[in-house]
Design an enzyme around this catalytic site. Sequence first.
Site, PDB file in Angstrom:
ATOM      1  N   ARG A 116     -10.310  -1.620   7.403  1.00 19.43           N
ATOM      2  CA  ARG A 116      -9.448  -2.534   8.164  1.00 19.43           C
ATOM      3  C   ARG A 116      -9.010  -1.921   9.496  1.00 19.43           C
ATOM      4  O   ARG A 116      -8.812  -2.617  10.476  1.00 19.43           O
ATOM      5  CB  ARG A 116      -8.272  -3.020   7.333  1.00 19.43           C
ATOM      6  CG  ARG A 116      -7.248  -1.993   6.865  1.00 19.43           C
ATOM      7  CD  ARG A 116      -6.253  -1.621   7.935  1.00 19.43           C
ATOM      8  NE  ARG A 116      -4.989  -1.163   7.401  1.00 19.43           N
ATOM      9  CZ  ARG A 116      -4.215  -0.311   8.020  1.00 19.43           C
ATOM     10  NH1 ARG A 116      -4.584   0.244   9.180  1.00 19.43           N
ATOM     11  NH2 ARG A 116      -3.053   0.028   7.505  1.00 19.43           N
TER      12      ARG A 116
ATOM     13  N   LYS B  75       0.852  -1.193   0.000  1.00 16.70           N
ATOM     14  CA  LYS B  75       0.000   0.000   0.000  1.00 16.70           C
ATOM     15  C   LYS B  75       0.886   1.240   0.000  1.00 16.70           C
ATOM     16  O   LYS B  75       1.866   1.313   0.742  1.00 16.70           O
ATOM     17  CB  LYS B  75      -0.929   0.010   1.217  1.00 16.70           C
ATOM     18  CG  LYS B  75      -1.893   1.202   1.225  1.00 16.70           C
ATOM     19  CD  LYS B  75      -2.949   1.075   2.303  1.00 16.70           C
ATOM     20  CE  LYS B  75      -2.411   1.343   3.685  1.00 16.70           C
ATOM     21  NZ  LYS B  75      -3.485   1.452   4.705  1.00 16.70           N
TER      22      LYS B  75
ATOM     23  N   GLN C 141     -12.670   7.566  10.094  1.00 11.48           N
ATOM     24  CA  GLN C 141     -12.352   6.544  11.087  1.00 11.48           C
ATOM     25  C   GLN C 141     -13.368   6.500  12.221  1.00 11.48           C
ATOM     26  O   GLN C 141     -13.644   5.431  12.767  1.00 11.48           O
ATOM     27  CB  GLN C 141     -10.945   6.775  11.647  1.00 11.48           C
ATOM     28  CG  GLN C 141      -9.827   6.539  10.649  1.00 11.48           C
ATOM     29  CD  GLN C 141      -9.741   5.090  10.201  1.00 11.48           C
ATOM     30  OE1 GLN C 141     -10.368   4.206  10.766  1.00 11.48           O
ATOM     31  NE2 GLN C 141      -8.953   4.832   9.170  1.00 11.48           N
TER      32      GLN C 141
ATOM     33  N   ASP D  93      -0.505   9.523  19.968  1.00 11.15           N
ATOM     34  CA  ASP D  93      -0.698  10.132  21.299  1.00 11.15           C
ATOM     35  C   ASP D  93      -1.201  11.568  21.193  1.00 11.15           C
ATOM     36  O   ASP D  93      -0.957  12.388  22.074  1.00 11.15           O
ATOM     37  CB  ASP D  93       0.608  10.081  22.099  1.00 11.15           C
ATOM     38  CG  ASP D  93       1.799  10.642  21.328  1.00 11.15           C
ATOM     39  OD1 ASP D  93       1.619  11.040  20.160  1.00 11.15           O
ATOM     40  OD2 ASP D  93       2.913  10.671  21.888  1.00 11.15           O
TER      41      ASP D  93
ATOM     42  N   VAL E 272     -13.994  18.732  16.826  1.00  8.66           N
ATOM     43  CA  VAL E 272     -13.678  20.162  16.935  1.00  8.66           C
ATOM     44  C   VAL E 272     -14.595  20.995  16.040  1.00  8.66           C
ATOM     45  O   VAL E 272     -14.792  22.184  16.287  1.00  8.66           O
ATOM     46  CB  VAL E 272     -12.197  20.431  16.565  1.00  8.66           C
ATOM     47  CG1 VAL E 272     -11.266  19.838  17.607  1.00  8.66           C
ATOM     48  CG2 VAL E 272     -11.862  19.892  15.180  1.00  8.66           C
TER      49      VAL E 272
END
Length: 319
Positions: free
Chosen positions: A110, A67, A138, A227, A160
């Site tokens: 996926r 990919k 997502q 993170d 947001v």
Amino acid sequence: MLYLSRKDVESLGISMKEIISVVEAGLREKGYGMVEMPPKPGIHPRPDSFIHAMPAYLKGMDLAGIKWVAGYPENRKKGLPYITGLFILNDPDTGIPLSVMDASWITAMRTGAVTAISAKYLARKESKTLGIIGCGVQGRSNAEALSAIFDLSEIRAYDVNPDAAEKYRKEIKFKLGIDVNVMKSPREVVEGSDIVVTAGPILKDPKPVIEAEWFKNGGFAAPLDFDSYWKPSAMHSMDKFVTDDKNQLMYYKSIGYFREIPEVYAELDEIVVGKKPGRESDSERIMAMNLGLAIHDVVVADLIYRKAREMGIGTELEL
């Protein structure tokens, strides 16, 4: 070779349950040491952007492919998707490309499937409330995947962009039949949610906001944005910190991401094949920092290719 556009791929009607099934099979291959998958190299032409190459070979399934995927946070301002890409599926015997197809749909589906598989082993079985921070592609695919595993009664959503959150509420309610409550802050999403998914853009210099005390005992977290949302103290409050590939995590750490993360308890495939236990009590706080593996793309691309051949969908091109 067979070319498959985004429209072609979507027209195949592949279900999330089918995707979860092949992705979990791919994780078993990794758990038994049957994959060749180097850490994905990448280039970064613009701030917080990436273009990554993700090759993999699954020996047991005899599948090979790569990919070429890009993530550009600023694309949204131009009316373009954050994630774009192409996938090439190769013949393992000759190396010749069998198919070139859109990879953005594969990436979304996926990624949701991996979150659902992680939650299957690491979240409490009776989890009912899902928190989604980031109401984009997502946020949608992860809600769909988790609803295939858990009997969800509520989704708490924050973005947001309030308009994006409201659009998400309407679409998810219509598609999944689950009540969606739009929250005014990330804190309102995290507090009380059994499962928390953060799906903002990946940032090299994040300004995280999620505090350790917001996250409930017995909760499961799946940050898709590295993170970016979770403070180091929140991550270190976890009883178990899992990733899909430790070498890949260390590679990202070496180039400036993940400056303060806990010690890795296990890789997801080790838990799937039973080499290490997943959730061991209802009070454990567990995070799965899945970065995305090429094997997931390969198994889903193979599923797409086989279905397209069966249904006669796609365009034949000269190599």
